[in-house]
Every structure is written in structure tokens, then in C-alpha cells.
Design a protein around this motif. Structure first.
Motif, PDB file in Angstrom:
ATOM      1  N   UNK A 165       0.803  -1.184  -0.006  1.00  0.00           N
ATOM      2  CA  UNK A 165       0.116   0.119  -0.142  1.00  0.00           C
ATOM      3  C   UNK A 165       0.899   1.160   0.181  1.00  0.00           C
ATOM      4  N   UNK A 166       2.187   1.230   0.335  1.00  0.00           N
ATOM      5  CA  UNK A 166       2.911   2.321   0.305  1.00  0.00           C
ATOM      6  C   UNK A 166       3.862   2.460  -0.857  1.00  0.00           C
ATOM      7  N   UNK A 167       3.780   1.309  -1.748  1.00  0.00           N
ATOM      8  CA  UNK A 167       4.471   1.531  -2.888  1.00  0.00           C
ATOM      9  C   UNK A 167       3.486   2.134  -4.022  1.00  0.00           C
ATOM     10  N   UNK A 168       4.494   2.691  -5.091  1.00  0.00           N
ATOM     11  CA  UNK A 168       3.737   3.175  -6.246  1.00  0.00           C
ATOM     12  C   UNK A 168       3.111   2.247  -7.112  1.00  0.00           C
ATOM     13  N   UNK A 169       3.393   1.062  -7.051  1.00  0.00           N
ATOM     14  CA  UNK A 169       2.364   0.121  -7.395  1.00  0.00           C
ATOM     15  C   UNK A 169       1.023   0.081  -7.046  1.00  0.00           C
ATOM     16  N   UNK A 170       1.043  -0.015  -5.917  1.00  0.00           N
ATOM     17  CA  UNK A 170      -0.673   0.357  -5.285  1.00  0.00           C
ATOM     18  C   UNK A 170      -1.514   1.436  -5.945  1.00  0.00           C
ATOM     19  N   UNK A 171      -0.611   2.702  -5.935  1.00  0.00           N
ATOM     20  CA  UNK A 171      -1.489   3.675  -6.538  1.00  0.00           C
ATOM     21  C   UNK A 171      -1.724   3.702  -7.965  1.00  0.00           C
ATOM     22  N   UNK A 172      -0.718   3.343  -8.669  1.00  0.00           N
ATOM     23  CA  UNK A 172      -0.747   3.135 -10.271  1.00  0.00           C
ATOM     24  C   UNK A 172      -1.956   2.029 -10.606  1.00  0.00           C
ATOM     25  N   UNK A 173      -1.842   0.936 -10.033  1.00  0.00           N
ATOM     26  CA  UNK A 173      -2.816  -0.297 -10.303  1.00  0.00           C
ATOM     27  C   UNK A 173      -4.059   0.163  -9.641  1.00  0.00           C
ATOM     28  N   UNK A 174      -4.360   0.634  -8.418  1.00  0.00           N
ATOM     29  CA  UNK A 174      -5.763   1.059  -7.905  1.00  0.00           C
ATOM     30  C   UNK A 174      -6.257   2.084  -8.826  1.00  0.00           C
ATOM     31  N   UNK A 175      -5.547   2.866  -9.224  1.00  0.00           N
ATOM     32  CA  UNK A 175      -6.223   4.090 -10.340  1.00  0.00           C
ATOM     33  C   UNK A 175      -6.528   3.410 -11.642  1.00  0.00           C
ATOM     34  N   UNK A 176      -5.871   2.428 -11.921  1.00  0.00           N
ATOM     35  CA  UNK A 176      -5.974   2.023 -13.256  1.00  0.00           C
ATOM     36  C   UNK A 176      -5.126   2.714 -14.364  1.00  0.00           C
ATOM     37  N   UNK A 177      -4.225   3.796 -14.005  1.00  0.00           N
ATOM     38  CA  UNK A 177      -3.234   4.208 -14.725  1.00  0.00           C
ATOM     39  C   UNK A 177      -2.511   3.510 -15.858  1.00  0.00           C
ATOM     40  N   UNK A 178      -2.041   2.280 -15.184  1.00  0.00           N
ATOM     41  CA  UNK A 178      -1.104   1.647 -16.027  1.00  0.00           C
ATOM     42  C   UNK A 178      -1.519   0.155 -16.518  1.00  0.00           C
ATOM     43  N   UNK A 179      -2.135  -0.318 -15.551  1.00  0.00           N
ATOM     44  CA  UNK A 179      -2.601  -1.763 -15.868  1.00  0.00           C
ATOM     45  C   UNK A 179      -4.097  -1.875 -16.490  1.00  0.00           C
ATOM     46  N   UNK A 180      -4.150  -2.211 -17.861  1.00  0.00           N
ATOM     47  CA  UNK A 180      -5.319  -2.051 -18.432  1.00  0.00           C
ATOM     48  C   UNK A 180      -6.364  -2.914 -17.763  1.00  0.00           C
ATOM     49  N   UNK A 181      -7.558  -2.524 -17.848  1.00  0.00           N
ATOM     50  CA  UNK A 181      -8.685  -3.077 -17.203  1.00  0.00           C
ATOM     51  C   UNK A 181      -9.705  -3.814 -18.518  1.00  0.00           C
ATOM     52  N   UNK A 182     -10.562  -4.716 -17.934  1.00  0.00           N
ATOM     53  CA  UNK A 182     -11.648  -5.262 -18.761  1.00  0.00           C
ATOM     54  C   UNK A 182     -11.045  -5.654 -20.058  1.00  0.00           C
ATOM     55  N   UNK A 183     -10.397  -6.466 -20.152  1.00  0.00           N
ATOM     56  CA  UNK A 183      -9.883  -6.753 -21.610  1.00  0.00           C
ATOM     57  C   UNK A 183     -10.263  -7.961 -22.071  1.00  0.00           C
ATOM     58  N   UNK A 184     -10.811  -8.893 -21.134  1.00  0.00           N
ATOM     59  CA  UNK A 184     -11.113 -10.144 -21.510  1.00  0.00           C
ATOM     60  C   UNK A 184     -12.315 -10.812 -20.657  1.00  0.00           C
ATOM     61  N   UNK A 185     -13.281 -11.277 -21.493  1.00  0.00           N
ATOM     62  CA  UNK A 185     -14.551 -11.973 -20.591  1.00  0.00           C
ATOM     63  C   UNK A 185     -14.248 -13.537 -20.225  1.00  0.00           C
ATOM     64  N   UNK A 186     -13.912 -13.660 -18.899  1.00  0.00           N
ATOM     65  CA  UNK A 186     -13.712 -15.107 -18.381  1.00  0.00           C
ATOM     66  C   UNK A 186     -14.953 -15.419 -17.584  1.00  0.00           C
ATOM     67  N   UNK A 187     -15.672 -16.488 -17.754  1.00  0.00           N
ATOM     68  CA  UNK A 187     -16.778 -16.941 -16.905  1.00  0.00           C
ATOM     69  C   UNK A 187     -17.759 -15.868 -16.678  1.00  0.00           C
ATOM     70  N   UNK A 188     -18.162 -15.028 -17.384  1.00  0.00           N
ATOM     71  CA  UNK A 188     -18.968 -14.064 -17.325  1.00  0.00           C
ATOM     72  C   UNK A 188     -18.372 -12.751 -16.601  1.00  0.00           C
ATOM     73  N   UNK A 189     -17.152 -12.717 -16.422  1.00  0.00           N
ATOM     74  CA  UNK A 189     -16.531 -11.511 -15.629  1.00  0.00           C
ATOM     75  C   UNK A 189     -15.599 -10.846 -16.438  1.00  0.00           C
TER      76      UNK A 189
END
Length: 318
Positions: A165-189
Motif C-alpha cells: 500500500x505504500x508502494x507506487x504499484x498500489x497507487x498506479x494499479x488502484x487508479x488503473x493508470x497503467x494496468x489495463x482493465x476489462x480486456x477479456x471476458x472469462x466465466x462472465x466476468x
């Protein structure tokens, strides 16, 4: 490392490390300066011992190590440890899916304790649960065991979830700035990319962990945990190879905390350099245990990743 990799490293750090002769004395050649620093990092020997080996004074050895790490932070680390772009994310996910059958997975995260001497300030904070002083290295690796995100320097008494939680990874991942979201549908999600962690980490859409074994897990949950554990071994192996090749990370480091942090980051970059250049790794360098296990405490902090984990479990069991 091979001579070719050594020459590559010297050329990479030349702008920051090369010195010129003066009218009063001849400078230490660049290759010798790099070799002194590498020997210190690879063996963890005392400055005096390294100085005897290379025919240099203690102050020269100390200066070479400090300048090498500073040059690596400026010139080597940004090249070797980079946050992936969209194309790189696809390559990492495809590699892990082909090897372990986990779709959309881009790596694994874990922490490791780096021994240090007790600092003068707030030394109790650095006293870890294992009974010695340390700083924590948090690393995220891809399927080949190469670090693409590292964070270090926090006191060893902190829990892995707190470090995250104190790392930059938490900040960028939680905000969705760098890790793309919703790119593939698996088991309805809708699945974005995610990384794997152990039970110490909080469950998130982008961070999946095993079900806590209370003795009442279903067959599907046990199978899910097995698949996750098999894939997560890549980060444990990466830490093992990192410490096996750069032994300064295993011994109690007598340097100041700031320099230890710089040395840790430098060793992570050198690990990537050696691994990507295909440098040989000898089994004799392995740690006494197969892999270092970190803080196996159950974490009761849950994020909003339950539906993602359930969907992945259904997909793996289908």
C-alpha cells in the motif's frame, strides 16, 4: 558474468563513472572500478578484503561501490526495470498462459528481507519478525523471472500488505493508470490483467491470491490454489537467483540504509541484465532452502476482487 556482458555494462556506465588522469595522479581505470563494485555486490566481502584483492585502498573501494550504484540508478535501472507498455503486457500474459494456463496473468509479487546492521535512528522499526534487522524488497516479476517493478527501503517490521500500500504499484494499479482493465471476458466476468500474490496480500481485481485453507475448501478451490501456487513459484525462484548471484543481499550489510537501498535496486537491475543475456547460473549458488517464504500470515483485508477470483476458479475447473 561473461566478458561481453561486462564490456556492455562498462560502456553503459561510462558517462557517469569514467575518470581522467590529472597532473597529480593516475585515475583508477573504468573496468577496474566496475570490477571492484561487482565483486563487492557478488560476494558481500568487506571493503578491506576487496581492497587487498584489487590493490586499492578502502576509501577507493567504498567510492567505487557508491559511484557504481549511483550510475546504475541513473543509466541501468531505467533500462532494465521498466513498467510494461500495452504490447509488453500482451507478451507477458501470453507467456504465462502458455506455460501455466492462467489467462491475463502478467506476473507474481512477493517480498524479501535484506539484512542490515541496526541503524542509529528508529532501529526498532527495522527489527523483523525473524529476529534481525532488515529492509524489505518488494518485487514483481514476469513469467521468465525478470523484475518489472521493484520497491525497497521500508523497515523490516512492516507487513507485506502494508509495504504494497505504500508502494507506487498500489497507487498506479488502484487508479488503473497503467494496468489495463476489462480486456477479456472469462466465466462472465470482465478480466483485466492481474498479478499473483500469497495470502499476505489484499485481494484486488488486479491482484489475486489463494483461498485461505481453513480445512473446508472445495475441490475447485483446492485446484485453483494449486494452479496459483505453481505459477507463483517464478517469483520465489527469481529471489533465489537474485540472492544466489549477488550475495551481498544475504549477508548483514554494514552500509548506511540509503546505500543498501541503492545496492538492492542495482542488484535487481544486474539480475535482469544477466538473465536476459543468458548468463550461466550454477546450482552451487542456490540458497540453503529452495526459496525464501515471506510472512505467511493470513490477511483478512479483502478488496473488490472476489468475483474475479471466483470467475478464474470456475474457468480453471471448466
Amino acid at each position: 558474468m561473461s566478458e561481453e556482458t561486462f564490456i556492455y555494462l562498462c560502456d553503459k556506465l561510462r558517462p557517469a563513472m569514467e575518470r581522467r588522469d590529472t597532473n597529480f595522479r593516475v585515475c583508477v581505470p573504468l573496468k577496474k572500478r566496475v570490477a571492484i563494485a561487482l565483486w563487492k555486490l557478488a560476494t558481500g566481502s568487506e571493503y578491506r578484503s576487496v581492497g587487498h584483492l584489487f590493490g586499492a585502498s578502502i576509501s577507493t573501494v567504498c567510492r567505487c561501490v557508491q559511484e557504481f550504484c549511483a550510475a546504475a540508478e541513473t543509466l541501468l535501472i531505467p533500462e532494465q526495470i521498466r513498467f510494461p507498455d500495452q504490447e509488453r503486457f500482451k507478451e507477458m500474459a501470453a507467456y504465462i498462459e502458455n506455460r501455466w494456463g492462467l489467462p491475463q496473468c502478467i506476473g507474481a509479487i512477493d517480498g524479501s528481507h535484506i539484512p542490515i546492521i541496526a541503524p542509529q535512528d528508529y532501529h526498532c522499526d527495522y527489527f523483523n519478525r525473524k529476529g534481525w534487522h532488515s529492509i524489505i524488497l518488494q518485487g514483481v516479476v514476469d513469467g521468465k523471472g525478470l523484475f518489472w517493478n521493484v520497491f525497497t527501503g521500508l523497515p523490516g517490521s512492516l507487513h507485506d500488505a502494508r509495504v504494497l500500500r505504500l508502494s507506487t504499484l498500489w497507487e498506479v494499479a488502484s487508479r488503473g493508470n497503467h494496468i489495463p482493465a476489462s480486456t477479456k471476458n472469462i466465466a462472465g466476468v470482465n478480466f483485466g490483467y492481474y498479478i499473483l500474490g500469497d495470502s499476505a496480500y489484499p485481494l484486488q481485481n488486479w491482484l489475486l491470491k489463494p483461498f485461505i485453507d481453513t480445512g473446508r475448501l472445495t475441490a475447485e478451490q483446492r485446484f485453483y490454489n494449486m494452479k496459483i501456487s505453481r505459477a507463483r513459484v517464478v517469483v520465489e525462484n527469481a529471489f533465489g537467483r537474485l540472492k544466489g548471484r549477488w550475495r551481498c543481499l544475504m549477508k548483514r550489510n554494514e552500509c548506511a540504509v540509503d546505500l543498501v537501498k541503492s545496492m538492492v535496486l542495482t542488484c535487481c537491475a544486474l539480475h535482469n541484465l544477466c538473465e536476459s543475456h543468458g548468463e550461466a547460473y550454477e546450482s552451487a549458488w542456490d540458497l540453503p532452502s529452495a526459496a525464501e517464504l515471506v510472512l505467511g500470515l493470513a490477511c483478512d483485508v479483502y478488496g473488490d476482487g472476489r468475483d474475479v477470483r471466483e470467475a478464474l476458479m470456475r474457468y480453471l475447473n471448466s
